[in-house]
Design a protein around this motif. Structure first.
Motif, PDB file in Angstrom:
ATOM      1  N   HIS A 205       9.614  14.308  40.263  1.00  0.00           N
ATOM      2  CA  HIS A 205      10.798  13.574  39.814  1.00  0.00           C
ATOM      3  C   HIS A 205      11.846  13.425  40.928  1.00  0.00           C
ATOM      4  O   HIS A 205      12.399  12.347  41.121  1.00  0.00           O
ATOM      5  N   VAL A 206      12.128  14.508  41.634  1.00  0.00           N
ATOM      6  CA  VAL A 206      13.142  14.429  42.688  1.00  0.00           C
ATOM      7  C   VAL A 206      12.636  13.583  43.846  1.00  0.00           C
ATOM      8  O   VAL A 206      13.381  12.781  44.421  1.00  0.00           O
ATOM      9  N   GLY A 207      11.367  13.722  44.194  1.00  0.00           N
ATOM     10  CA  GLY A 207      10.798  12.897  45.258  1.00  0.00           C
ATOM     11  C   GLY A 207      10.889  11.415  44.933  1.00  0.00           C
ATOM     12  O   GLY A 207      11.230  10.596  45.801  1.00  0.00           O
ATOM     13  N   ARG A 208      10.613  11.063  43.685  1.00  0.00           N
ATOM     14  CA  ARG A 208      10.671   9.651  43.302  1.00  0.00           C
ATOM     15  C   ARG A 208      12.102   9.118  43.297  1.00  0.00           C
ATOM     16  O   ARG A 208      12.324   7.919  43.463  1.00  0.00           O
ATOM     17  N   ALA A 209      13.079  10.013  43.103  1.00  0.00           N
ATOM     18  CA  ALA A 209      14.473   9.594  43.197  1.00  0.00           C
ATOM     19  C   ALA A 209      14.950   9.551  44.640  1.00  0.00           C
ATOM     20  O   ALA A 209      15.786   8.714  45.013  1.00  0.00           O
ATOM     21  N   LEU A 210      14.421  10.442  45.482  1.00  0.00           N
ATOM     22  CA  LEU A 210      14.891  10.571  46.864  1.00  0.00           C
ATOM     23  C   LEU A 210      14.352   9.491  47.784  1.00  0.00           C
ATOM     24  O   LEU A 210      15.104   8.929  48.603  1.00  0.00           O
ATOM     25  N   VAL A 211      13.055   9.208  47.698  1.00  0.00           N
ATOM     26  CA  VAL A 211      12.437   8.317  48.678  1.00  0.00           C
ATOM     27  C   VAL A 211      13.102   6.936  48.728  1.00  0.00           C
ATOM     28  O   VAL A 211      13.349   6.407  49.819  1.00  0.00           O
ATOM     29  N   PRO A 212      13.425   6.285  47.602  1.00  0.00           N
ATOM     30  CA  PRO A 212      14.125   4.996  47.707  1.00  0.00           C
ATOM     31  C   PRO A 212      15.476   5.096  48.408  1.00  0.00           C
ATOM     32  O   PRO A 212      15.882   4.165  49.118  1.00  0.00           O
ATOM     33  N   LEU A 213      16.180   6.228  48.245  1.00  0.00           N
ATOM     34  CA  LEU A 213      17.440   6.412  48.965  1.00  0.00           C
ATOM     35  C   LEU A 213      17.201   6.481  50.461  1.00  0.00           C
ATOM     36  O   LEU A 213      17.906   5.844  51.258  1.00  0.00           O
ATOM     37  N   LEU A 214      16.210   7.267  50.864  1.00  0.00           N
ATOM     38  CA  LEU A 214      15.900   7.395  52.290  1.00  0.00           C
ATOM     39  C   LEU A 214      15.439   6.063  52.866  1.00  0.00           C
ATOM     40  O   LEU A 214      15.758   5.720  54.011  1.00  0.00           O
ATOM     41  N   ALA A 215      14.691   5.293  52.069  1.00  0.00           N
ATOM     42  CA  ALA A 215      14.186   4.005  52.543  1.00  0.00           C
ATOM     43  C   ALA A 215      15.309   3.011  52.789  1.00  0.00           C
ATOM     44  O   ALA A 215      15.137   2.062  53.571  1.00  0.00           O
ATOM     45  N   SER A 216      16.454   3.207  52.138  1.00  0.00           N
ATOM     46  CA  SER A 216      17.580   2.302  52.345  1.00  0.00           C
ATOM     47  C   SER A 216      18.382   2.665  53.587  1.00  0.00           C
ATOM     48  O   SER A 216      19.304   1.935  53.971  1.00  0.00           O
ATOM     49  N   LEU A 217      18.051   3.780  54.217  1.00  0.00           N
ATOM     50  CA  LEU A 217      18.696   4.220  55.453  1.00  0.00           C
ATOM     51  C   LEU A 217      17.851   3.774  56.649  1.00  0.00           C
ATOM     52  O   LEU A 217      16.701   3.358  56.491  1.00  0.00           O
ATOM     53  N   PRO A 218      18.406   3.861  57.868  1.00  0.00           N
ATOM     54  CA  PRO A 218      17.605   3.523  59.051  1.00  0.00           C
ATOM     55  C   PRO A 218      16.604   4.631  59.365  1.00  0.00           C
ATOM     56  O   PRO A 218      16.717   5.342  60.361  1.00  0.00           O
ATOM     57  N   CYS A 219      15.627   4.799  58.490  1.00  0.00           N
ATOM     58  CA  CYS A 219      14.636   5.878  58.587  1.00  0.00           C
ATOM     59  C   CYS A 219      13.242   5.321  58.332  1.00  0.00           C
ATOM     60  O   CYS A 219      13.082   4.258  57.732  1.00  0.00           O
ATOM     61  N   ARG A 220      12.241   6.054  58.785  1.00  0.00           N
ATOM     62  CA  ARG A 220      10.857   5.798  58.424  1.00  0.00           C
ATOM     63  C   ARG A 220      10.360   7.005  57.643  1.00  0.00           C
ATOM     64  O   ARG A 220      10.587   8.142  58.062  1.00  0.00           O
ATOM     65  N   VAL A 221       9.702   6.770  56.524  1.00  0.00           N
ATOM     66  CA  VAL A 221       9.352   7.852  55.608  1.00  0.00           C
ATOM     67  C   VAL A 221       7.841   7.914  55.412  1.00  0.00           C
ATOM     68  O   VAL A 221       7.200   6.904  55.104  1.00  0.00           O
ATOM     69  N   ARG A 222       7.269   9.121  55.591  1.00  0.00           N
ATOM     70  CA  ARG A 222       5.893   9.425  55.190  1.00  0.00           C
ATOM     71  C   ARG A 222       5.978  10.279  53.937  1.00  0.00           C
ATOM     72  O   ARG A 222       6.549  11.366  53.953  1.00  0.00           O
ATOM     73  N   TRP A 223       5.425   9.754  52.844  1.00  0.00           N
ATOM     74  CA  TRP A 223       5.523  10.415  51.540  1.00  0.00           C
ATOM     75  C   TRP A 223       4.154  11.000  51.226  1.00  0.00           C
ATOM     76  O   TRP A 223       3.171  10.276  51.057  1.00  0.00           O
ATOM     77  N   VAL A 224       4.083  12.317  51.149  1.00  0.00           N
ATOM     78  CA  VAL A 224       2.805  13.030  51.101  1.00  0.00           C
ATOM     79  C   VAL A 224       2.637  13.759  49.766  1.00  0.00           C
ATOM     80  O   VAL A 224       3.546  14.459  49.305  1.00  0.00           O
ATOM     81  N   ASP A 225       1.466  13.582  49.159  1.00  0.00           N
ATOM     82  CA  ASP A 225       1.114  14.348  47.956  1.00  0.00           C
ATOM     83  C   ASP A 225      -0.402  14.277  47.790  1.00  0.00           C
ATOM     84  O   ASP A 225      -1.028  13.311  48.219  1.00  0.00           O
ATOM     85  N   ALA A 226      -0.967  15.318  47.162  1.00  0.00           N
ATOM     86  CA  ALA A 226      -2.404  15.317  46.888  1.00  0.00           C
ATOM     87  C   ALA A 226      -2.738  14.508  45.647  1.00  0.00           C
ATOM     88  O   ALA A 226      -3.903  14.163  45.419  1.00  0.00           O
ATOM     89  N   ARG A 227      -1.723  14.197  44.833  1.00  0.00           N
ATOM     90  CA  ARG A 227      -1.942  13.550  43.534  1.00  0.00           C
ATOM     91  C   ARG A 227      -1.589  12.064  43.627  1.00  0.00           C
ATOM     92  O   ARG A 227      -0.441  11.682  43.484  1.00  0.00           O
ATOM     93  N   GLU A 228      -2.595  11.244  43.824  1.00  0.00           N
ATOM     94  CA  GLU A 228      -2.351   9.809  44.017  1.00  0.00           C
ATOM     95  C   GLU A 228      -1.652   9.188  42.812  1.00  0.00           C
ATOM     96  O   GLU A 228      -0.826   8.276  42.961  1.00  0.00           O
ATOM     97  N   GLN A 229      -1.936   9.680  41.621  1.00  0.00           N
ATOM     98  CA  GLN A 229      -1.365   9.073  40.414  1.00  0.00           C
ATOM     99  C   GLN A 229       0.140   9.310  40.295  1.00  0.00           C
ATOM    100  O   GLN A 229       0.810   8.647  39.484  1.00  0.00           O
ATOM    101  N   GLU A 230       0.690  10.219  41.087  1.00  0.00           N
ATOM    102  CA  GLU A 230       2.124  10.498  40.997  1.00  0.00           C
ATOM    103  C   GLU A 230       2.973   9.453  41.734  1.00  0.00           C
ATOM    104  O   GLU A 230       4.171   9.346  41.474  1.00  0.00           O
TER     105      GLU A 230
END
Length: 281
Positions: A113-138
């Motif tokens: 839940h927190v990752g799904r809320a955080l990543v869009p915020l980081l993506a709106s910044l001048p950053c590049r994001v690698r989002w890692v999880d073993a669970r593809e369905q998440e």
């Protein structure tokens, strides 16, 4: 000339780099407005800092920064007089902020839940994001621009592959996995930032286990847990995400304005009568 705020939004949407130019200090017989801003891209100029020869010289400097791919803020002091086509004395200090180039390469471990809320915020910044999880369905079906989805049954492998200077954020669904990721990241000790989601109790438990593995306490102290700015409170995923994003921003801006091309500190660039005073925020 578009408003500089609209210009920044337009450049970001297009994925184009730009330089935000701000008047910090101005002293002369016809002073400009401190705080005036303009945005310079490779092909366009938006808004104005008052026109004239100063703006022309600022435009040239901004374009050189763009061509060089510079990411660090830059301060420049101009003596008013013959160099700027004026007959009076005085000085102007300009701040050049390159924007649009990645300021941080971030690895987010965990698509909860927190990752799904955080990543869009980081993506709106001048950053590049690698989002890692073993669970593809998440992962959500669609990802923001600048975000790469990495599905790996062993996320620790991804921690070992990160480029030096990465920002590492660990928030998986599994405390044992969090510990292994923490160990892998701290073993490298070449990160710019490492945050681990959790309470002070979790930090104490992890510190004990990491010391048992032989980690130097000074290295372990680099781990942020709990992570996020304490002033940004709340328990909702989006509130926690905002707190973490704020700490990332504070970290990559920690050396803001400390270096210019001439490596002169701010105090030496300001007119002598104002040295030692705080710059307007």
């Amino acid at each position: 000339m578009a408003n500089w705020i609209d210009a920044l939004a337009e450049l970001q949407a297009q994925g184009e780099a730009g330089v935000l130019v701000t008047i910090l200090e101005e002293h002369g017989s016809t002073p400009r407005n401190a705080g005036s801003k303009m945005v310079v891209s490779a092909t366009a100029l938006y808004d104005t800092i008052g026109g004239g020869h100063l703006e022309y010289k600022a435009l040239a400097i901004a374009r050189r920064l763009l061509a060089a791919g510079t990411q660090q803020p830059h301060l420049e002091r101009f003596s008013l007089g013959a160099s700027l086509g004026q007959c009076c004395g005085g000085a102007t200090v300009l701040l050049f902020e390159p924007l649009g180039q990645p300021r941080a390469h971030i690895a987010v471990f965990g698509a909860g839940h927190v990752g799904r809320a955080l990543v869009p915020l980081l993506a709106s910044l001048p950053c590049r994001v690698r989002w890692v999880d073993a669970r593809e369905q998440e992962f959500p079906d669609a990802l923001p621009a600048g975000v790469s989805r990495v599905v790996n049954d062993d996320p620790v492998e991804e921690a070992e592959r990160l480029p030096p200077g990465s920002y590492c954020i660990v928030m998986t669904h599994n405390h044992a996995l969090d510990l292994e990721l923490a160990a892998a990241i701290l073993a490298r000790n070449d990160f710019a930032y490492f945050g681990l989601i959790g309470s002070k109790t979790k930090r104490t438990r992890f510190e004990h286990r990491l010391r048992e593995r032989g980690f130097d306490p000074a290295v372990v102290q680099r781990m942020r847990c709990p992570m996020g700015l304490a002033a940004v409170k709340g328990k909702l995923p989006v509130e926690i995400a905002v707190s973490i994003a704020a700490e990332v921003i504070a970290t990559y801006n920690a050396d803001f304005g400390q270096h210019s091309a001439s490596h002169e500190p701010i105090a030496r660039l300001l007119p002598r009568s104002r040295r030692g005073q705080a710059l307007p925020g």
